[in-house]
Scaffold this motif. Structure first.
Motif, PDB file in Angstrom:
ATOM      1  N   THR A  86      34.399  50.574  45.103  1.00  0.00           N
ATOM      2  CA  THR A  86      35.690  50.680  44.689  1.00  0.00           C
ATOM      3  C   THR A  86      36.176  50.089  43.378  1.00  0.00           C
ATOM      4  O   THR A  86      36.844  50.656  42.478  1.00  0.00           O
ATOM      5  CB  THR A  86      36.798  49.883  45.621  1.00  0.00           C
ATOM      6  N   ILE A  87      35.365  49.029  42.879  1.00  0.00           N
ATOM      7  CA  ILE A  87      35.576  48.139  41.736  1.00  0.00           C
ATOM      8  C   ILE A  87      34.719  47.251  41.370  1.00  0.00           C
ATOM      9  O   ILE A  87      33.836  46.496  42.319  1.00  0.00           O
ATOM     10  CB  ILE A  87      36.926  47.623  41.744  1.00  0.00           C
ATOM     11  N   ALA A  88      34.207  46.976  40.209  1.00  0.00           N
ATOM     12  CA  ALA A  88      33.389  45.783  39.883  1.00  0.00           C
ATOM     13  C   ALA A  88      34.261  44.735  39.182  1.00  0.00           C
ATOM     14  O   ALA A  88      35.002  45.090  38.348  1.00  0.00           O
ATOM     15  CB  ALA A  88      32.528  46.171  38.878  1.00  0.00           C
ATOM     16  N   ILE A  89      34.170  43.556  39.533  1.00  0.00           N
ATOM     17  CA  ILE A  89      34.944  42.348  39.088  1.00  0.00           C
ATOM     18  C   ILE A  89      33.998  41.275  38.657  1.00  0.00           C
ATOM     19  O   ILE A  89      33.393  40.687  39.697  1.00  0.00           O
ATOM     20  CB  ILE A  89      36.084  41.723  40.043  1.00  0.00           C
ATOM     21  N   ASN A  90      34.033  41.043  37.414  1.00  0.00           N
ATOM     22  CA  ASN A  90      33.062  39.974  37.019  1.00  0.00           C
ATOM     23  C   ASN A  90      31.579  40.420  37.500  1.00  0.00           C
ATOM     24  O   ASN A  90      31.012  41.378  37.308  1.00  0.00           O
ATOM     25  CB  ASN A  90      33.472  38.536  37.526  1.00  0.00           C
ATOM     26  N   ASN A  91      30.820  39.301  38.199  1.00  0.00           N
ATOM     27  CA  ASN A  91      29.737  39.629  38.714  1.00  0.00           C
ATOM     28  C   ASN A  91      29.388  40.315  40.002  1.00  0.00           C
ATOM     29  O   ASN A  91      28.630  40.116  40.739  1.00  0.00           O
ATOM     30  CB  ASN A  91      28.639  38.621  38.670  1.00  0.00           C
ATOM     31  N   HIS A  92      30.915  40.749  40.662  1.00  0.00           N
ATOM     32  CA  HIS A  92      30.709  41.219  41.848  1.00  0.00           C
ATOM     33  C   HIS A  92      30.963  42.759  41.988  1.00  0.00           C
ATOM     34  O   HIS A  92      31.744  43.416  41.097  1.00  0.00           O
ATOM     35  CB  HIS A  92      31.781  40.552  42.785  1.00  0.00           C
ATOM     36  N   LYS A  93      30.429  43.441  42.900  1.00  0.00           N
ATOM     37  CA  LYS A  93      30.724  44.971  43.180  1.00  0.00           C
ATOM     38  C   LYS A  93      31.350  45.052  44.674  1.00  0.00           C
ATOM     39  O   LYS A  93      30.928  44.305  45.489  1.00  0.00           O
ATOM     40  CB  LYS A  93      29.478  45.867  43.088  1.00  0.00           C
ATOM     41  N   PHE A  94      32.447  45.631  44.633  1.00  0.00           N
ATOM     42  CA  PHE A  94      33.063  45.842  45.677  1.00  0.00           C
ATOM     43  C   PHE A  94      33.267  47.000  46.475  1.00  0.00           C
ATOM     44  O   PHE A  94      33.083  48.070  45.712  1.00  0.00           O
ATOM     45  CB  PHE A  94      34.810  45.226  45.580  1.00  0.00           C
ATOM     46  N   TYR A  95      33.123  47.108  47.908  1.00  0.00           N
ATOM     47  CA  TYR A  95      32.968  48.405  48.758  1.00  0.00           C
ATOM     48  C   TYR A  95      33.983  48.568  49.613  1.00  0.00           C
ATOM     49  O   TYR A  95      34.353  47.632  50.342  1.00  0.00           O
ATOM     50  CB  TYR A  95      31.549  48.560  49.088  1.00  0.00           C
TER      51      TYR A  95
END
Length: 97
Positions: A86-95
């Motif tokens: 869904t999105i990448a925020i800083n060093n994290h990828k979200f699903y």
């Protein structure tokens, strides 16, 4: 990460404690001690969690129920191929899936 927890609570019907303490879900729970009473850090965590759990914080993860920090891994988990990023925020990828 707080939104991921809230989204899992909503989608599963389980409590925050059940979601967070489920085996191998959050690296924080794999520590030998779960004590995080470090002044400002603890206070900030309380404020963020209260806003998220009460719905007063916009879900910037776009409904994500999973996340990963790719730079900390040797190999991406297999589940990342089964879910929608869904999105990448800083060093994290979200699903979500």
């Amino acid at each position: 990460v707080a939104h991921v927890i809230r989204n899992r609570v909503i989608s599963s019907g389980k409590s925050v404690t059940e979601v967070v303490m489920k085996a191998h879900q959050f690296s924080y729970t794999q520590r030998t001690t779960l004590d995080i009473t470090e002044g400002d850090v603890y206070s900030e965590a309380l404020v963020v969690s209260a806003k998220v759990l009460s719905g007063l914080s916009k879900d910037t993860t776009k409904g994500s129920t999973h996340y990963v920090a790719p730079k900390r891994l040797k190999k991406m988990p297999a589940w990342t191929k089964k879910l929608t990023e869904t999105i990448a925020i800083n060093n994290h990828k979200f699903y979500r899936g």
